[in-house]
Design a protein around this motif. Structure first.
Motif: not given
Length: 168
Positions: A8, A10-12, A140-141, A144
């Motif tokens: 991951v 930059n949040k990609k 990843f999805y 947060g």
């Protein structure tokens, strides 16, 4: 046993690796567990992951198969915990839902969606590898989000969250 690694930035998410550990060439179940532990340690030491996402045990009709799967998952978890890598478990339906939007998706549907999302040139013949990659993408999805599944930051966290499973 399939596994996949994403990075991951930059949040990609970026695809790194997808493969499988071929265990059917070993007749001894304990040797298979050793190979799972060693390969998991090797992957951790090579790629230094922040987290490991694993497919949670599911209920099947064959008790012996479930027992063997649970042992294999436990060995992979122990390898991660021994290197102090956070472990998160996801139910198979949750993984499928995260990847395809449908909790009853087939292995083929999951693989094709991963191919599209990660811009993979081709898929492996055996879809166990894409199953492992799907767990990583699901994590990843879900990063947060408040409820990501069961997470363990070490042995004490595992014991605290699983008191009924630990003999005293």
């Amino acid at each position: 046993m399939g596994f996949g690694i994403i990075k991951v930035v930059n949040k990609k998410m970026e695809f790194v690796l997808m493969n499988e550990l071929i265990l059917n060439k070993y007749d001894d179940h304990y040797l298979r567990l050793k190979k799972i532990f060693e390969r998991t340690i090797q992957l951790i030491d090579t790629y230094h992951p922040d987290a490991i996402a694993i497919e949670a045990p599911f209920f099947g009709k064959n008790v012996q198969s479930m027992l063997k799967l649970g042992r294999a998952q436990g060995v992979a978890m122990a390898a991660g915990l021994s290197r102090e890598v956070t472990i998160t478990e996801y139910a198979p339906r949750k993984i499928k839902m995260a990847i395809t939007g449908k909790g009853t998706a087939s292995k083929e549907q999951v693989a094709l969606m991963l191919k599209s999302v990660l811009k993979l040139k081709e898929l492996p013949k055996n879809l166990d590898a894409t199953d492992g990659l799907a767990a990583a993408v699901c994590h990843f999805y879900n990063m947060g989000k408040i409820s990501v599944g069961k997470s363990y930051s070490g042995w004490s966290a595992f014991v605290k969250q699983n008191e009924k499973r630990v003999k005293k």
